[in-house]
Design a protein around this motif. Structure first.
Motif, short mmCIF file in Angstrom:
data_model
loop_
_atom_site.label_atom_id
_atom_site.label_comp_id
_atom_site.label_asym_id
_atom_site.label_seq_id
_atom_site.Cartn_x
_atom_site.Cartn_y
_atom_site.Cartn_z
N VAL A 77 -13.11 14.25 -8.34
CA VAL A 77 -12.27 14.29 -7.14
C VAL A 77 -12.72 15.42 -6.22
N ILE A 78 -13.02 16.58 -6.77
CA ILE A 78 -13.46 17.72 -5.96
C ILE A 78 -14.82 17.44 -5.33
N THR A 79 -15.72 16.82 -6.07
CA THR A 79 -17.06 16.57 -5.57
C THR A 79 -17.11 15.43 -4.56
N TYR A 80 -16.39 14.36 -4.86
CA TYR A 80 -16.47 13.16 -4.03
C TYR A 80 -15.17 12.89 -3.28
N TRP A 81 -14.49 13.92 -2.81
CA TRP A 81 -13.23 13.74 -2.09
C TRP A 81 -13.41 12.93 -0.82
N TRP A 82 -14.53 13.12 -0.15
CA TRP A 82 -14.79 12.40 1.10
C TRP A 82 -14.92 10.90 0.85
N MET A 83 -15.56 10.54 -0.25
CA MET A 83 -15.71 9.12 -0.57
C MET A 83 -14.37 8.50 -0.96
N LEU A 84 -13.58 9.25 -1.70
CA LEU A 84 -12.25 8.76 -2.08
C LEU A 84 -11.35 8.61 -0.85
N LEU A 85 -11.44 9.56 0.07
CA LEU A 85 -10.65 9.48 1.30
C LEU A 85 -11.06 8.28 2.14
N PHE A 86 -12.36 8.09 2.30
CA PHE A 86 -12.86 6.94 3.05
C PHE A 86 -12.45 5.63 2.39
N GLY A 87 -12.58 5.56 1.07
CA GLY A 87 -12.16 4.36 0.34
C GLY A 87 -10.67 4.11 0.47
N GLY A 88 -9.88 5.15 0.43
CA GLY A 88 -8.43 5.00 0.60
C GLY A 88 -8.06 4.49 1.98
N ILE A 89 -8.71 5.03 2.99
CA ILE A 89 -8.45 4.58 4.36
C ILE A 89 -8.86 3.11 4.52
N MET A 90 -10.01 2.76 3.99
CA MET A 90 -10.46 1.37 4.07
C MET A 90 -9.50 0.45 3.31
N PHE A 91 -9.03 0.90 2.17
CA PHE A 91 -8.08 0.11 1.39
C PHE A 91 -6.80 -0.14 2.17
N VAL A 92 -6.30 0.90 2.84
CA VAL A 92 -5.07 0.76 3.63
C VAL A 92 -5.30 -0.19 4.81
N VAL A 93 -6.42 -0.04 5.51
CA VAL A 93 -6.69 -0.89 6.67
C VAL A 93 -6.82 -2.35 6.24
N VAL A 94 -7.62 -2.59 5.21
CA VAL A 94 -7.79 -3.96 4.72
C VAL A 94 -6.47 -4.48 4.16
N GLY A 95 -5.74 -3.63 3.47
CA GLY A 95 -4.46 -4.03 2.91
C GLY A 95 -3.46 -4.44 3.99
N LEU A 96 -3.43 -3.69 5.08
CA LEU A 96 -2.52 -4.04 6.18
C LEU A 96 -2.90 -5.37 6.82
N ALA A 97 -4.21 -5.58 7.01
CA ALA A 97 -4.66 -6.84 7.61
C ALA A 97 -4.34 -8.01 6.69
N VAL A 98 -4.62 -7.85 5.43
CA VAL A 98 -4.36 -8.92 4.47
C VAL A 98 -2.86 -9.11 4.28
N TYR A 99 -2.12 -8.02 4.30
CA TYR A 99 -0.66 -8.10 4.11
C TYR A 99 -0.02 -8.95 5.19
N SER A 100 -0.38 -8.69 6.45
CA SER A 100 0.25 -9.45 7.53
C SER A 100 -0.13 -10.93 7.44
N GLN A 101 -1.39 -11.20 7.08
CA GLN A 101 -1.81 -12.60 6.93
C GLN A 101 -1.09 -13.25 5.76
N LEU A 102 -0.93 -12.51 4.69
CA LEU A 102 -0.23 -13.04 3.52
C LEU A 102 1.24 -13.31 3.83
N ILE A 103 1.88 -12.39 4.53
CA ILE A 103 3.28 -12.58 4.91
C ILE A 103 3.40 -13.79 5.83
N MET A 104 2.47 -13.93 6.77
CA MET A 104 2.50 -15.09 7.66
C MET A 104 2.37 -16.39 6.86
N SER A 105 1.48 -16.39 5.91
CA SER A 105 1.27 -17.58 5.09
C SER A 105 2.52 -17.90 4.27
N ILE A 106 3.13 -16.88 3.70
CA ILE A 106 4.35 -17.08 2.90
C ILE A 106 5.48 -17.60 3.77
#
Length: 185
Positions: A77-106
């Motif tokens: 975590v200390i060494t690769y914090w930047w990669m974890l932060l970037f991955g977390g941000i990407m996960f949230v962005v993709v999650g929000l996009a998929v979430y709205s599409q999933l809710i629309m589908s439901i």
């Protein structure tokens, strides 16, 4: 032969020491490797190069056994914090996009199911009316109870449909609303 054994033992000892330093820099504990390296160094200093080579090979094996597949999570975590932060941000962005599409589908699927249920309830309502008026199979109490139940269910279906359409409209952009209305038409 003794000279070759000495150089080979020295190279192997240096290699194992570098591997041990790498493992320590990743905060991994390797106590048995350190002990075996010390024994190899003692044998090397004594001039027993064959035994030093044997102990260096043992230390190399010990290092592999103590470090293979191990990772210090805090170090990672200390060494690769930047990669974890970037991955977390990407996960949230993709999650929000998929979430709205999933809710629309439901919501769309639930609206479709409500339409089917409304048709079924309307058909049951007609069947009940036929049984009461045409065939005289139901008493007025049974008829009133069934009609009341079906009417309540139709009202509830319409309320749920209105709620789902409101949720869907809140999620849609203006362009998507227009295309959705055309599709619905």
């Amino acid at each position: 032969a003794l000279k070759d054994t000495a150089f080979e033992a020295n190279d192997l000892i240096v290699q194992v020491q570098q591997g041990a330093q790498r493992a320590e820099s990743q905060w991994l504990e390797i106590p048995q490797t350190h002990d075996t390296i010390q024994l190899a160094l003692v044998s090397f200093e004594r001039g027993d190069f064959t035994q030093a080579l044997e102990r260096a090979r043992t230390a190399q094996l010990q290092l592999v056994l103590e470090t293979k597949g191990k990772l210090n999570v805090i170090w990672f975590v200390i060494t690769y914090w930047w990669m974890l932060l970037f991955g977390g941000i990407m996960f949230v962005v993709v999650g929000l996009a998929v979430y709205s599409q999933l809710i629309m589908s439901i919501i769309t699927q639930r609206l479709h199911n409500l339409d089917k249920e409304e048709k079924t309830v309307a058909q049951l309502l007609q069947d009940t009316q036929r049984k009461y008026f045409d065939k005289k199979l139901l008493s007025s109490t049974q008829y009133n109870r069934a009609i009341s139940y079906y009417d309540d269910r139709l009202v509830k279906i319409r309320q749920i449909r209105a709620t789902l359409r409101h949720k869907r409209n809140a999620l849609l952009t203006t362009q998507s609303k227009l295309s959705s209305l055309l599709k619905e038409k």
